[in-house]
Structure formats: C-alpha cells, structure tokens
Design an enzyme around this catalytic site. Structure first.
Site, PDB file in Angstrom:
ATOM      1  CG  ASP A   1     -30.021  10.365  34.671  1.00 13.67           C
ATOM      2  OD1 ASP A   1     -29.577  11.288  34.190  1.00 13.67           O
ATOM      3  OD2 ASP A   1     -29.394   9.589  35.573  1.00 13.67           O
TER       4      ASP A   1
ATOM      5  CD  GLU B   1     -20.372  15.463  32.510  1.00 10.30           C
ATOM      6  OE1 GLU B   1     -20.400  16.534  32.762  1.00 10.30           O
ATOM      7  OE2 GLU B   1     -21.671  14.906  32.195  1.00 10.30           O
TER       8      GLU B   1
ATOM      9  CE1 TYR C   1     -24.708  19.525  34.925  1.00 12.94           C
ATOM     10  CE2 TYR C   1     -22.855  18.091  34.233  1.00 12.94           C
ATOM     11  CZ  TYR C   1     -24.094  18.652  34.108  1.00 12.94           C
ATOM     12  OH  TYR C   1     -24.856  17.853  33.132  1.00 12.94           O
TER      13      TYR C   1
END
Lengths: 274, 401
Positions: A66, A55, A180
């Site tokens: 994040d 990735e 995912y």
C-alpha cells in the site's frame, strides 16, 4: 480444485452486469477508519452512490503493498481499535441492512492469527462473499482455497503486469468470483493517468479465463473509470475514497462526499451493448 | 539433515514466498539467476577474488586468552568478521548480490538497514560497481546510528528516512519492498539478512556460509578438534546462519543464537522472537514473529538497531524446532557491559549486536572446558555515541581540564 465453484453474491453480481452490459464499480474502504462504528454508514453511502461491490480492507501494521494514503488509514484504524474480529462484526451489521457483495481484503498475518479455518467459517456465516489475501501467493494458497471452497467463499487473487503467462494461468485457476488485475507495478494510490499495462494484461487474461476481470491500483477519477471500464468487467477505486475519509472524517458531510464520488465514477462507466 | 530449503524455499513449515503477486515473477527470475550463478565457476571465481582482495578474507580466528582466563572454563575464540572492509560480515553478502545484480542487468540497487552496517556495505559495493544506490532506514535508527548515515552519503548513496510505524528496521524493509514493487524492472533489492521471501534466506545464507567454512577449518588447525559451542547474535540471523551452517552436521557442536532481550520480557520491550510460540508472516516469509493477538506485528526494542526486528530468519525457526540450535536472549545492559569488558581485556570494541553474543559466551564459559567460538560479526565504531551515552562515567564534561 476438487470442490465446486462457489455461488456467491459476487458471481451473481457479475452475471447480472453481463446481462446489463456494464462493468461493476468496486469500492475499497479500510474498515475501522475513522471507526468501526462509522464503517456501515460509509458502506451505505457507497451503495447509494452506485457501488456494486465493497472491498472491506483489514488494516495491517506493515502494509507493504500500500501507498501512503492506505498506510495512514491503516494506522488510524488500528489506533482506533480495529481488529479482524471487530471487522467481521461490522460486516455482520452491513449485511443486516444490505445485500451488496462484500469481499474481505486483508494481509495474511491477521488471518493466520485468527485461524484460516475459523475465518472461512465465520466469514461465510456472517455473509461475506469472498476474501482476497494480498500477500498469499497461489503457491502457498492450497490450504486456504480448500477451506474457502468448503465454505462457499470466493477466493480472489491478484494478477500483475509482471506475471508470466504461466503465473496468469495459475492465478486464474485459483480464483473464483473474479480476478483482480493490478494495473501497474507499484503500490496502491492515486495516479494522474491509468497505466498502459492495463490493456495488454486484460487481453492476456481474457485468453486464459472466462472469469470476470476487475482492474485496480491507480484508478481514482471518472475518466479513469471510463477508460478501464471499456475493457474490464470491474473497476476498483480505493485510495480516492480513503482519502475522502482522511480529509472529512470529522465532518458530517463525509457520507455525502463518498456518495458523490461513487456517483461520479458510476456515471462515467460505459454501457456496453451485448 | 538433508538440504534446505526445498524447491519452494521451505525450511520445514517455515520460509516460502508470501508476497503480492507483482513480486512473484521477479523472485522467480532472481532465484533462477542465482542458481545459475551458483553453478558458474566464473561467478564464484570473481566473488572469491573480491572477498579476498577487497573485503579481506579469510578473516582470522583469534584466541582470546585474557578474556578466557577472566571467564574461566572455555577457550574463547573470536571469528574476526569485524576486520572485514566496512567493519562487519555484511560485505560478504553484498559482494555476492551486487555481482548477481550486474549479471541480471540491474543498475539500481536498493537496500534496508537497521544499524547501518548493511547500508554501508551496500553503498560500498555500489560505489565499487558504479551503481545507483538507495538505502531505506528508519528515522529512529538514523538518529542512533548517525555515523553510518554519513558514511553511506559519503559513499554516494541516497539515504531515505522512513517515518512510519516503529521507524526502525521493520519499516525500512517495508519501504524498500514498496520501492521494489514500483521499480522492479530496473532495480535489485539487496536484502541484508537471511529473511524475506525465497530465495533470499537461502541466497544470503550461502553468501555468508564462508564464515563457518573458514572457522571450521581454522579451529581444526588450532585445536585439532571441533569446538564445543558457537555463539552468534541473531537479528534476522545472517551472521549466525553464516557461521552455524558449516557445523550443522557436527552434532557435538552446540549452536547458540543470541537474541536481543532488550529491557525486559514483556511484548514490546525486546526482540526475542523465540519467547513467542506463534509463527506468522512478515516481509514475505513464515517464521517466528512477535505480534499481538490480532496478528498485528509488535513493536520491538533493543539498544542494538541491528537486532531490533520482530521476525527471525526462517532457517533459524527450523533449527529451533528441531533442537539443532538453541536460542537465548541477552539484555541491553548485559550487552553493553560485555562490550566494555571485551574492550578492556582484549582491546576489541565490538558492535553492540556482536556484544550480545560476547555476553552470552562470558556468562556460560564455565559450562565448557574446550574451545568455543564467538562470531564477532562487527566492530563497534558505529556505536560510539551509544557507548558514550551509556558509560558517562568515562566521559565527564570537563575531563580534559
């Protein structure tokens, strides 16, 4: 979806691993950290260590999904001059040396500014296999998915422990290559243990789709990889690699340390007899 | 004009819901809970009671005769949101959302703040309802709005400094979103402006809409006719959409949004989003966005922390595209001077944000002959340090000797 499902290195990888009876090791790196020049060497180290899929993260100024490790990596990469255009060029260099599947992992805005159609065309031409746009919800994704299908790019979407059954179905229907699964409610980053939400989420998604399921967020250690690998088709490790880059960017041993961590994670993945 | 947003939160091409999947179900839940509350007379009655007896609504519409005379032309009226409890319009939205949070069973409230006005209003309603309160604030904003930081702490809130990116409102919102992603089961994110993912731009607008509803009624009483123009400052744009919305169908009323022109027109020196022609996605919504050519969000500058943000609320983008509202920019110096003028001529010390709208109204008063309304969205106490720094001639070191 009107277009047929893409056939990419990603779908071929998961088909092969299904035969071999083991899950994929998926490694995330923030492209351009510490520099775009060094990114291909880090990818090569991951591949030597046994990573099956890369990735390639595009740094963004405001990475709301994040945690601190990838936030700092994004800041470093942007400061070092990383741009989406430069990252595509870097992916081209990676592709010249390797057939490892590459998933471009980006927030939406850099992709919008580049132009979604141009991105789909350029990424496919370069040999990128798919894209995951972190903050592109399936509700807003129709245009992008058509462009990606037309250019034989996989579209990977996120599913989360908070997703309702209806949303899981939507996510599965928009995804190709794999889905995912976000292991827990939270931002990216290392955790002492894997969330208990993983098992139920994998089970709920299995009931909906035959697509391979990869699990990420909070997976950093071999024992995490072992437990998640026992139920998922792929294990995503990000912040642990990015932290190594942060700690050892100035050292010639960075590549070796990246390779060793990949090796340890890969060795911990369970073999599943079919 | 039709009703906006549409069912998916779009104002024309703008708005929508651009967030990581983790937040999609919580946003759906929030939308459902809000739509239900909006239809519930008992919710509306409780909100109205609090707005009247706790916050101080309706706020007056004040005709500023001396200022009008000075400016020449228009009869300038101020919608006195500065008189509300906590000193700004922010409390309107905070009362609405805290009632909603309680209805949803959430006991922990998080918020972002720029100038600190929304943080103070959030800390206030959390104290009132006995809820845990965490406010994220850029460390640069904490420095320039120290007074509000202390007020929040006094009210029992935890203020968390955000030391990433530009260390201002943008980064505070990012950090609040990260908290929400992590604690979404127990926590309501009390977003303070008409920004973010659907339903926030709609919900915040609805809670602020009372400003325009009152102002429209009041100006008709005072003047017997509608105003020629309305001026409001636009950061995210909640006070502006709040006063504009009730006038959208009144096509003769010019709606003038005033952005922070900062220190100049180069990217990075202002927060004038309509100087750009490039929309983008930041914090969950698609709207005009200050960004560089690689799609990275640009740094912004304004003397006013509350206007210092790279994106504008999506409904403003849509009003701009359709030509229903116009957007102009006022520089730091002009806003500061307007604040001093207003203080001296009317005895009103505006928040620096509101001073931008005052400056534009002063500049353009001669273009009008009837009434215009300026939304005085907040009072200036929180900005005393900045005014003091700027007007040093009023504050000589040994003036008292």
């Amino acid at each position: 979806m009107t277009h047929r499902t893409p056939t990419t290195r990603i779908s071929r990888l998961f088909a092969r691993l299904r035969e071999e009876g083991r899950p994929a090791l998926i490694a995330y790196l923030t492209a351009g950290d510490p520099s775009l020049e060094r990114t291909p060497a880090l990818v090569a180290a991951l591949e030597r260590g046994g990573a099956d899929l890369i990735e390639l993260g595009v740094p963004f100024s405001d990475p709301v999904a994040d945690g601190p490790v990838i936030q700092r990596a994004s800041e470093r990469a942007l400061k070092a001059g990383a741009t989406l255009r430069g990252i595509l060029e870097t992916a081209r260099r990676v592709r010249a040396a390797s057939e490892i599947p590459i998933l471009l992992f980006t927030y939406l805005n850099p992709a919008l500014r580049y132009g979604l159609e141009r991105l789909a065309i350029d990424a496919a031409r370069i040999g990128i296999d798919g894209c995951l746009l972190t903050d592109l919800s399936v509700e807003e994704a129709g245009g992008w998915v058509s462009l990606a299908r037309k250019n034989n790019l996989d579209t990977v979407f996120l599913a989360a422990p908070t997703s309702t059954p209806e949303r899981l179905r939507l996510v599965a229907s928009y995804s190709t290559g794999f889905v995912y699964l976000v292991s827990r409610t939270g931002v990216t980053g290392e955790q002492a243990r894997v969330s208990e939400a993983v098992g139920p989420l994998v089970a709920a998604m299995r009931a909906i789709t035959h697509l391979p399921l990869a699990v990420g967020f909070g997976i950093s250690r071999p024992e995490h990889a072992a437990s998640v690998g026992a139920i998922a088709d792929g294990v995503v490790v990000g912040s642990a690699f990015v932290r190594l880059v942060e700690e050892s960017a100035g050292s010639a041993e960075l590549e070796q340390r990246i390779e060793s961590l990949a090796q340890a994670l890969r060795a911990a993945l369970p073999e599943r007899k079919r | 004009m039709g009703a906006f947003p549409d069912a998916r939160g779009h104002f024309g091409p703008y708005g929508g819901r651009y967030v990581p999947e983790i937040l999609m179900s919580p946003l759906e839940e929030l939308e459902a809970a809000y739509l239900e509350a909006r239809r519930d007379p008992s919710f509306q009655a409780e909100l109205e009671e609090l707005l009247a007896n706790y916050a101080g609504r309706p706020t007056p519409l004040y005709q500023a005769r001396r200022l009008s005379e000075l400016a020449g032309g228009a009869r300038i009226y101020f919608k006195r949101e500065d008189l509300l409890h906590t000193g700004a319009h922010k409390i309107n939205n905070c009362l609405g959302q805290v009632l909603l949070a309680r209805r949803m069973g959430k006991r922990r409230i998080i918020a972002e703040t720029g100038a600190g006005q929304h943080g103070v209003a959030t800390a206030t309603v959390c104290a009132l309802f006995g809820m845990e309160c965490v406010v994220y604030m850029g460390v640069e904003d904490m420095r320039r709005q120290r007074l509000n930081v202390f007020r929040m702490r006094l009210l029992g809130a935890k203020v968390v400094g955000v030391d990433t990116g530009s260390r201002t409102l943008k980064d505070a919102i990012s950090e609040a979103m990260r908290d929400w992603v992590t604690n979404v089961a127990t926590t309501h994110y009390l977003l303070g402006s008409a920004l973010g993912a659907h339903p926030y731009p709609m919900m915040v607008r609805d809670f602020q809409r009372i400003i325009g509803v009152e102002a429209r009624r009041q100006i008709l009483e005072a003047e017997g006719r509608l105003p020629e123009a309305i001026f409001a400052c636009v950061g995210g744009g909640s006070n502006a959409i709040g006063i504009f919305h009730a006038f959208l169908e009144d096509e003769g009323v010019r709606l003038i949004g005033v952005e922070a022109g900062g220190a100049g027109d180069e990217l990075g020196r202002h927060a004038a989003r309509f100087l750009t022609t490039t929309p983008g996605v930041l914090h969950g919504t698609y709207s005009y966005l200050l960004q560089n050519e690689d799609g990275q969000v640009a740094l912004t500058h304004s003397v006013s922390a509350g206007l210092d943000y790279a994106a504008v609320g999506p409904e403003h983008a849509w009003l701009y595209d359709r030509g229903r509202a116009e957007y102009v920019r006022v520089r730091d110096e002009e806003a500061l001077e307007a604040a001093r003028t207003l203080a001296r001529v009317e005895g009103l010390l505006p928040a620096l944000e509101s001073a931008h709208a005052v400056a534009e109204a002063l500049k353009r008063a001669r273009q009008f002959s009837g009434a215009v309304i300026v939304n005085l969205s907040g009072r200036g106490d929180k900005d005393i340090d900045i005014y003091r720094e700027h007007f040093q001639d009023l504050d000589p070191p040994h003036a008292d000797h």
